[in-house]
Design an enzyme around this catalytic site. Structure first.
Site, PDB file in Angstrom:
ATOM      1  CG  ASP A 139      33.084  27.539 115.755  1.00 32.88           C
ATOM      2  OD1 ASP A 139      32.580  26.904 116.688  1.00 32.88           O
ATOM      3  OD2 ASP A 139      33.679  28.614 115.898  1.00 32.88           O
ATOM      4  CB  CYS A 196      52.354  17.652 129.623  1.00 31.69           C
ATOM      5  SG  CYS A 196      52.328  19.391 129.175  1.00 31.69           S
ATOM      6  CB  CYS A 199      47.536  23.995 128.792  1.00 34.03           C
ATOM      7  SG  CYS A 199      46.889  22.391 129.296  1.00 34.03           S
ATOM      8  CB  CYS A 203      45.223  29.013 132.025  1.00 33.69           C
ATOM      9  SG  CYS A 203      43.701  29.978 131.911  1.00 33.69           S
ATOM     10  CB  CYS A 219      38.038  31.078 128.883  1.00 31.48           C
ATOM     11  SG  CYS A 219      39.003  30.870 127.383  1.00 31.48           S
ATOM     12  CB  CYS A 249      45.854  26.789 127.029  1.00 34.11           C
ATOM     13  SG  CYS A 249      44.404  27.138 126.044  1.00 34.11           S
ATOM     14  CB  CYS A 253      50.319  22.596 123.678  1.00 32.62           C
ATOM     15  SG  CYS A 253      50.024  20.839 123.416  1.00 32.62           S
TER      16      CYS A 253
HETATM   17  S1  SF4 Z   1      47.139  20.040 126.199  1.00 33.90           S
HETATM   18 FE1  SF4 Z   1      49.320  20.241 125.685  1.00 33.90          FE
HETATM   19  S2  SF4 Z   1      50.097  21.664 127.279  1.00 33.90           S
HETATM   20 FE2  SF4 Z   1      48.127  20.888 127.998  1.00 33.90          FE
HETATM   21  S3  SF4 Z   1      48.648  19.133 129.252  1.00 33.90           S
HETATM   22 FE3  SF4 Z   1      48.219  18.341 127.198  1.00 33.90          FE
HETATM   23  S4  SF4 Z   1      50.228  18.238 126.216  1.00 33.90           S
HETATM   24 FE4  SF4 Z   1      50.457  19.573 127.993  1.00 33.90          FE
HETATM   25  S1  SF4 Z   2      42.377  30.422 125.982  1.00 32.11           S
HETATM   26 FE1  SF4 Z   2      41.275  30.430 127.937  1.00 32.11          FE
HETATM   27  S2  SF4 Z   2      41.839  28.507 128.894  1.00 32.11           S
HETATM   28 FE2  SF4 Z   2      43.370  28.896 127.299  1.00 32.11          FE
HETATM   29  S3  SF4 Z   2      45.035  29.997 128.358  1.00 32.11           S
HETATM   30 FE3  SF4 Z   2      43.662  31.529 127.464  1.00 32.11          FE
HETATM   31  S4  SF4 Z   2      42.305  32.032 129.166  1.00 32.11           S
HETATM   32 FE4  SF4 Z   2      43.234  30.075 129.672  1.00 32.11          FE
END
Ligand code: SF4
Ligand code: SF4
Length: 381
Positions: A139, A196, A199, A203, A219, A249, A253
């Site tokens: 990173d 799916c 996320c 959000c 974000c 998000c 998942c």
């Molecule tokens: S990243 Fe995870 S929560 Fe988002 S659509 Fe894919 S499987 Fe679903």
């Molecule tokens: S990290 Fe960013 S994209 Fe993910 S849920 Fe939070 S605000 Fe949304």
């Protein structure tokens, strides 16, 4: 890609030595891709940059040719070794305070992982009996690390834009070693979100504009970490309890719900860093950078700096209608040297309510136009 531990030690070719040594160094996953340009990721990045979604993150605005080509980072590059280490510390505990994204509960991963990458290179050199020209980073250098990880078989791109591994989900750091060795490459990572869309639905700010496309300007991770200015007023209520980053998000998942692998690195234990929640009143009283460094040096929380963290804590206090934080917010309003902190403190006091006298007093003494505007807004709440 190999899930380390799942393979058997067989003949000692460089690739297998790498896998064994990476396991000994504590990495969860390892894969290899060639040092050729990452065309697909480069194209995605170009579109993202052109759309303005990278906000003001200078390091993501650099030329795509540089960001997507390992050989621009090291001329002699032959292979990119992509490694992952889980940082997953467990569930976020309930309780008061501003939430910290899981990756930041312990020590700063940059330092910790880089140390291990250098150790890994050294152990490879010793075993292979040759000097290896390598660049190690996590990173830190603007290579498309996630694209390299996908090419190296570590996972697939989820709709939340994270690299998801079928066996351990997405709560992991990605680290890279660009080397001048020819190593057998992996197949690209495969997998799918299927139907799916959790996320995208979860959000809070609607930042996931399309599968795999996150608008940084919306974000919470960007707004609370990389963003150097104020948090747009209309977005503040959506930040909720997040004082540093956002995990939503990833939390929703299904891969993480069922497969997240707990970190084995003690450095990422909350006892070695800021932990899962910030005490708002406490943090709001940090008035100088020295004290801030004393509290957070060696953790990822230094990234937004003192004023960024206090700004975020003001927003959380306002969102939570956290009345016990009022005295600390009033101190911020009158005493903090940062106009951003003073302005966000005014906003928080307006949300909590009942502090008209303090706000009117600050209005008389405040000299910064932006702060005056925040106080005026707070007074009409
Ligand atoms: S990243 Fe995870 S929560 Fe988002 S659509 Fe894919 S499987 Fe679903
Ligand atoms: S990290 Fe960013 S994209 Fe993910 S849920 Fe939070 S605000 Fe949304």
């Amino acid at each position: 890609m190999d899930t380390i531990g799942a393979m058997e030690k067989t003949a000692e070719n460089p690739r297998e030595i790498l896998e064994r040594r990476a396991k000994e160094a504590g990495f969860d996953l390892v894969g290899v891709t060639s040092a050729e340009p990452l065309h697909e990721g480069g194209e995605r990045l170009r579109e993202w940059q052109n759309s303005g979604m990278a906000a003001d993150m200078g390091y993501m605005q650099r030329p795509v040719e540089l960001l997507s080509n390992p050989k621009k980072l090291q001329k002699s590059a032959r292979s990119v070794v992509s490694l992952s280490v889980s940082y997953y510390p467990g569930d976020h505990p309930d309780g008061p305070g501003g939430k910290v994204a899981r990756y930041a509960w312990g020590r700063d991963y940059h330092e910790v992982i880089k140390e291990r990458l250098f150790e890994l290179r050294e152990s490879l050199e010793n075993e292979l009996g040759t000097k290896i020209k390598a660049r190690a980073f996590t990173d830190a250098v603007p290579l498309l690390e996630r694209s390299a990880a996908q090419h190296a078989g570590l996972g697939f791109f989820g709709r939340n834009s994270c690299v998801i591994n079928n066996d351990i989900g997405s709560y992991f750091f990605i680290a890279d070693l660009i080397v001048d060795l020819d190593l057998e490459p992996d197949e690209h990572g495969t997998g799918t979100c299927g139907k799916c869309t959790r996320c995208m639905a979860a959000c809070p700010t609607g930042a996931i504009k399309a599968p795999g496309v996150v608008d940084a300007r919306l974000c919470i991770s960007y707004l609370t970490i990389e963003n150097k200015g104020g948090i747009p007023r209309e977005l503040r209520p959506l930040v909720g309890e997040w004082a540093f980053g956002c995990d939503i998000c990833q939390e929703v998942c299904p891969y993480n719900k069922t497969k997240a692998r707990k970190t084995r690195w003690p450095d990422f234990d909350p006892s070695n860093g800021a932990g899962p929640r910030l005490d708002l009143e406490d943090v709001l009283r940090i008035r100088d950078d020295e004290e801030f460094e004393r509290r957070f040096a060696g953790t990822p929380l230094t990234r937004p700096g003192r004023s960024g963290i206090l700004r975020n804590c003001c927003v959380v206090a306002g969102n939570m209608r956290h009345e016990s934080a009022v005295p600390a917010l009033v101190e911020c309003l009158f005493e903090d040297e940062s106009p951003i902190v003073r302005g966000h403190a005014a906003w928080a006091l307006g949300e909590i309510g009942g502090e008209g006298e303090a706000l009117r007093g600050a209005l008389r003494s405040e000299g910064e136009g932006d702060v005056v505007e925040e106080i005026e807004f707070a007074l009409v709440r």
